[in-house]
Design an enzyme around this catalytic site. Structure first.
Site, PDB file in Angstrom:
ATOM      1  N   LYS A 106      18.275 -13.813   1.063  1.00  0.00           N
ATOM      2  CA  LYS A 106      17.934 -14.937   0.023  1.00  0.00           C
ATOM      3  C   LYS A 106      17.207 -14.531  -0.955  1.00  0.00           C
ATOM      4  CE  LYS A 106      20.205 -18.328   1.823  1.00  0.00           C
ATOM      5  NZ  LYS A 106      21.199 -19.049   0.728  1.00  0.00           N
ATOM      6  N   CYS A 165     -15.100  10.950  17.696  1.00  0.00           N
ATOM      7  CA  CYS A 165     -16.218  10.106  17.616  1.00  0.00           C
ATOM      8  C   CYS A 165     -16.708   9.380  19.060  1.00  0.00           C
ATOM      9  CB  CYS A 165     -15.876   8.770  16.568  1.00  0.00           C
ATOM     10  SG  CYS A 165     -17.382   8.236  15.786  1.00  0.00           S
ATOM     11  N   GLU A 190      -7.267 -17.474  -3.271  1.00  0.00           N
ATOM     12  CA  GLU A 190      -8.390 -16.405  -3.671  1.00  0.00           C
ATOM     13  C   GLU A 190      -8.072 -15.140  -4.596  1.00  0.00           C
ATOM     14  OE1 GLU A 190      -9.402 -15.452   0.382  1.00  0.00           O
ATOM     15  OE2 GLU A 190      -7.469 -14.431   0.722  1.00  0.00           O
ATOM     16  N   GLN A 231      12.067 -15.557  -6.408  1.00  0.00           N
ATOM     17  CA  GLN A 231      12.223 -16.154  -7.644  1.00  0.00           C
ATOM     18  C   GLN A 231      10.827 -17.122  -7.769  1.00  0.00           C
ATOM     19  OE1 GLN A 231      15.640 -18.774  -8.257  1.00  0.00           O
ATOM     20  NE2 GLN A 231      16.982 -17.262  -7.086  1.00  0.00           N
ATOM     21  N   GLU A 282      -8.936  12.635  11.260  1.00  0.00           N
ATOM     22  CA  GLU A 282      -7.844  11.692  10.842  1.00  0.00           C
ATOM     23  C   GLU A 282      -7.616  11.239   9.598  1.00  0.00           C
ATOM     24  OE1 GLU A 282     -10.024  10.658  12.949  1.00  0.00           O
ATOM     25  OE2 GLU A 282     -10.475   8.632  12.800  1.00  0.00           O
ATOM     26  N   ASP A 288      -1.780 -17.266  -3.395  1.00  0.00           N
ATOM     27  CA  ASP A 288      -2.988 -17.462  -2.617  1.00  0.00           C
ATOM     28  C   ASP A 288      -4.082 -17.859  -3.598  1.00  0.00           C
ATOM     29  OD1 ASP A 288      -1.739 -16.668  -0.506  1.00  0.00           O
ATOM     30  OD2 ASP A 288      -2.738 -14.665  -0.406  1.00  0.00           O
ATOM     31  N   HIS A 331     -14.421  12.026  12.108  1.00  0.00           N
ATOM     32  CA  HIS A 331     -12.936  11.631  12.064  1.00  0.00           C
ATOM     33  C   HIS A 331     -12.097  12.605  11.315  1.00  0.00           C
ATOM     34  CE1 HIS A 331     -13.911   7.672  13.654  1.00  0.00           C
ATOM     35  NE2 HIS A 331     -15.292   7.707  13.180  1.00  0.00           N
ATOM     36  N   GLY A 359       0.760  -1.198   0.010  1.00  0.00           N
ATOM     37  CA  GLY A 359      -0.022   0.110   0.101  1.00  0.00           C
ATOM     38  C   GLY A 359       0.772   1.196   0.229  1.00  0.00           C
ATOM     39  N   LEU A 360       1.839   1.323   0.713  1.00  0.00           N
ATOM     40  CA  LEU A 360       2.949   2.371   1.021  1.00  0.00           C
ATOM     41  C   LEU A 360       3.632   2.644  -0.417  1.00  0.00           C
ATOM     42  CD1 LEU A 360       4.929   2.299   4.270  1.00  0.00           C
ATOM     43  CD2 LEU A 360       3.629   4.195   3.132  1.00  0.00           C
TER      44      LEU A 360
HETATM   45  N1  GLN Z   1     -19.599   3.540  18.614  1.00  0.00           N
HETATM   46  C1  GLN Z   1     -19.922   4.804  18.302  1.00  0.00           C
HETATM   47  C2  GLN Z   1     -20.963   5.010  17.335  1.00  0.00           C
HETATM   48  O1  GLN Z   1     -21.239   3.819  16.512  1.00  0.00           O
HETATM   49  C3  GLN Z   1     -18.617   5.430  17.731  1.00  0.00           C
HETATM   50  C4  GLN Z   1     -18.235   4.782  16.550  1.00  0.00           C
HETATM   51  C5  GLN Z   1     -16.693   5.396  16.063  1.00  0.00           C
HETATM   52  O2  GLN Z   1     -16.028   5.733  17.051  1.00  0.00           O
HETATM   53  N2  GLN Z   1     -16.296   5.378  14.973  1.00  0.00           N
HETATM   54  O3  GLN Z   1     -21.650   6.083  17.195  1.00  0.00           O
END
Ligand code: GLN
Length: 542
Positions: A186, A381, A148, A191, A509, A146, A507, A17-18
């Protein structure tokens, strides 16, 4: 449009991914536009219902798809626009094909892996690539060999025939294990994994070798000969020293840029311009002061569970020149031991999201500790929901305040389901997902950090701040700093008489990048640095 397919061999968790994200960045820095997509061979329709222990974090796209955490790398490294078409699993592909079969779309034919599943995969690749970008990257999850992953490999083989070999580039990422006993690296597993690919009809153009130690010229010769890859295209990707954001630079040092120019038929001499990126790496390499932030979470043993949080914290530290030290604390430990002992000396506290009963009370205690000790706090959250419960219990005189997530008949359901969530039976893909607007209140710290009145942030939760308690909590001093203007839901809260205490239902982040740190994470680290300075000044005085 050119296509790049990235496969992986020998073991999983090689950093495909990186590497894909890094190649995306190199291409963008050459002036091209890219799309990136991941095809995952497992059968879950998406990772949304999987335990973080199984799968790590679930990354959410703007349009509300619950996806693999590698998509987070793609968005952090590139400007590719990721959507629900950026991540397909075997389950999602079969789901599509079976629905078509039930509708009768196959007109009586026998539905088979080839061509129906492989056709569906090829269509998914087209959808992921979209229209208008120069290069579409597709990472194939899992490991070559794999069972799959076979239909996916078969599909990309066919795809390269359909599009013409010259429009498709195959990059295979492999591992050169180091045997300590004999002190050698190795090449045999590589290979063999290339052999497996060639059996399917795919010959990699570029072999990227993950190593702990530098690769010798002799090994390059051997890999080139046995894997049928030209020697220049056997390149090393050594473990990074200090930051994952070094990966693209290291790949270019190994000649990845020249290989991309040649294989993709770009104008000769095209070079990647890393302006800004190199300066960012320099800042990461030479930080100033150290600060410690506690991360209080339920799945703390597994770093992948909070991948985007850790990245966002690292981004937030860059503009402040801070060397960030993280103290990872299991939320339930705060219930079992004295929070003051566990949290002593931290300069900031981050409480990430989560689900279920385990760890919730620990999160409430983390909020309480931060509030009472004036430690910078960011609750995301479930972290925000815990902060609301803490405030309700200890400041707004509602001792029985809780969430109905696990206290179904709560007397004071501060956090509760929205009406439309109450009817839902299926767990997969039914939360409030994706980007929603949030109007920020004038005069709040949150508004000040963002610098704008309206933001779009991504969500993934079922429960909400219960509007019935708005008055009671605001009267007690809680500031509702962000409101969803369409749904009238509380999206952000803060405490005005605290150095930095913010909770967000969304979120943040997911939107942080190394060159564009998210304002809330940058704000948290800034406040933590202030806290550290204040503590040191106080120590000098005493
Ligand atoms: N469990 C909480 C909810 O469903 C918070 C979810 C979360 O932190 N992503 O509202």
């Amino acid at each position: 449009m050119k296509h790049i397919f990235i496969t992986g061999g020998v073991v999983s968790s090689l950093g495909k991914g990186l590497t894909s994200a890094a190649i995306g960045l190199i291409l963008e820095r050459m002036g091209l536009t890219v799309s990136i997509q991941k095809l995952d061979p497992y059968i879950n329709v998406d990772p949304g219902t999987m335990s973080p222990y199984q799968h790590g974090e679930v990354y959410v796209t703007v349009d509300g798809a619950e996806t693999d955490l590698d998509l987070g790398h793609y968005e952090r490294f590139t400007h590719a626009r990721l959507t629900k078409h950026s991540n397909y699993t075997t389950g999602k592909i079969y789901n599509e094909v079976i629905q078509k079969e039930r509708r009768g779309d196959y007109l009586g034919r026998t539905v088979q892996v080839i061509p129906h599943i492989t056709n569906a995969i090829k269509e998914a690749i087209e959808r992921g690539a979209g229209k208008g970008c120069d290069v579409a990257l597709t990472e194939i999850g899992g490991t070559v060999g794999d069972i799959e992953s076979l239909p996916f490999l078969e599909a990309i083989r066919q795809f390269s025939l359909d599009k013409g070999k010259s429009n498709c580039l195959f990059i295979h990422l492999t591992l050169l294990p180091y045997l300590r006993a004999s002190g050698e690296m190795k090449t045999k597993p590589s290979q063999q994994s290339v052999g497996k690919l060639r059996e399917i009809g795919i010959t990699p153009d570029i072999l990227v070798c993950r190593t702990e130690h530098p690769m010798t010229d002799e090994m390059r010769d051997k890999l080139s000969l046995f894997c049928n890859v030209e020697k220049k295209a056997v390149i090393e990707e050594k473990d990074v020293d200090f930051s994952i954001y070094e990966v693209p630079i290291n790949l270019v040092r190994e000649g990845m840029d020249e290989l991309l120019v040649r294989f993709l038929g770009l104008a000769e001499g095209t070079q990647a311009d890393f302006t800004g990126w190199l300066e960012m790496l320099e800042a990461v390499r030479n930080p100033g002061k150290e600060c410690e932030i506690a991360v209080v979470g339920k799945y703390i043993q597994l770093d992948d569970a909070y991948k985007s949080h850790y990245e966002a914290l690292a981004h937030g530290a860059i503009p402040h020149g801070v060397k960030l030290k993280l103290r990872k604390i299991a939320a339930e430990a705060l219930v079992e031991q004295d929070p003051a002992l566990l949290l002593a000396g931290v300069d900031g506290i981050l409480v990430p999201g989560g689900f279920g009963e385990r760890g919730f009370e620990g999160k409430v205690l983390a909020s309480r500790y931060a509030r009472e000790h004036r430690i910078p706090f960011l609750g995301v959250c479930y972290g925000m929901q815990a902060a609301v419960v803490d405030f309700a219990r200890h400041i707004a005189f509602i001792p029985s305040a809780t969430t109905t997530e696990f206290h179904k008949n709560a007397e004071n359901p501060l956090i509760d389901l929205m009406e439309e969530q109450k009817q839902i039976k299926n767990l997969g893909g039914t939360m409030r997902l994706g980007a929603f607007p949030c109007a920020l209140k004038e005069g709040t710290r949150t508004r000040e950090l963002y610098g704008v009145d309206l933001v779009q942030e991504r969500h993934r939760h079922r429960y909400e701040f219960n509007n019935k308690y708005r008055d009671q909590l605001t009267k007690a001093g809680l500031v509702l700093s962000g409101i969803n203007p369409d749904l009238d839901l509380v999206e952000a809260i803060e405490l005005p008489d605290h150095p930095f205490f913010i909770g967000v239902q969304y979120h943040p982040e997911f939107q942080s990048k190394p060159l564009e740190p998210h304002p809330l994470f940058q704000g948290l680290v800034g406040a933590a640095l202030k806290h550290r300075n204040a503590v040191e000044t106080a120590e000098v005085k005493t």
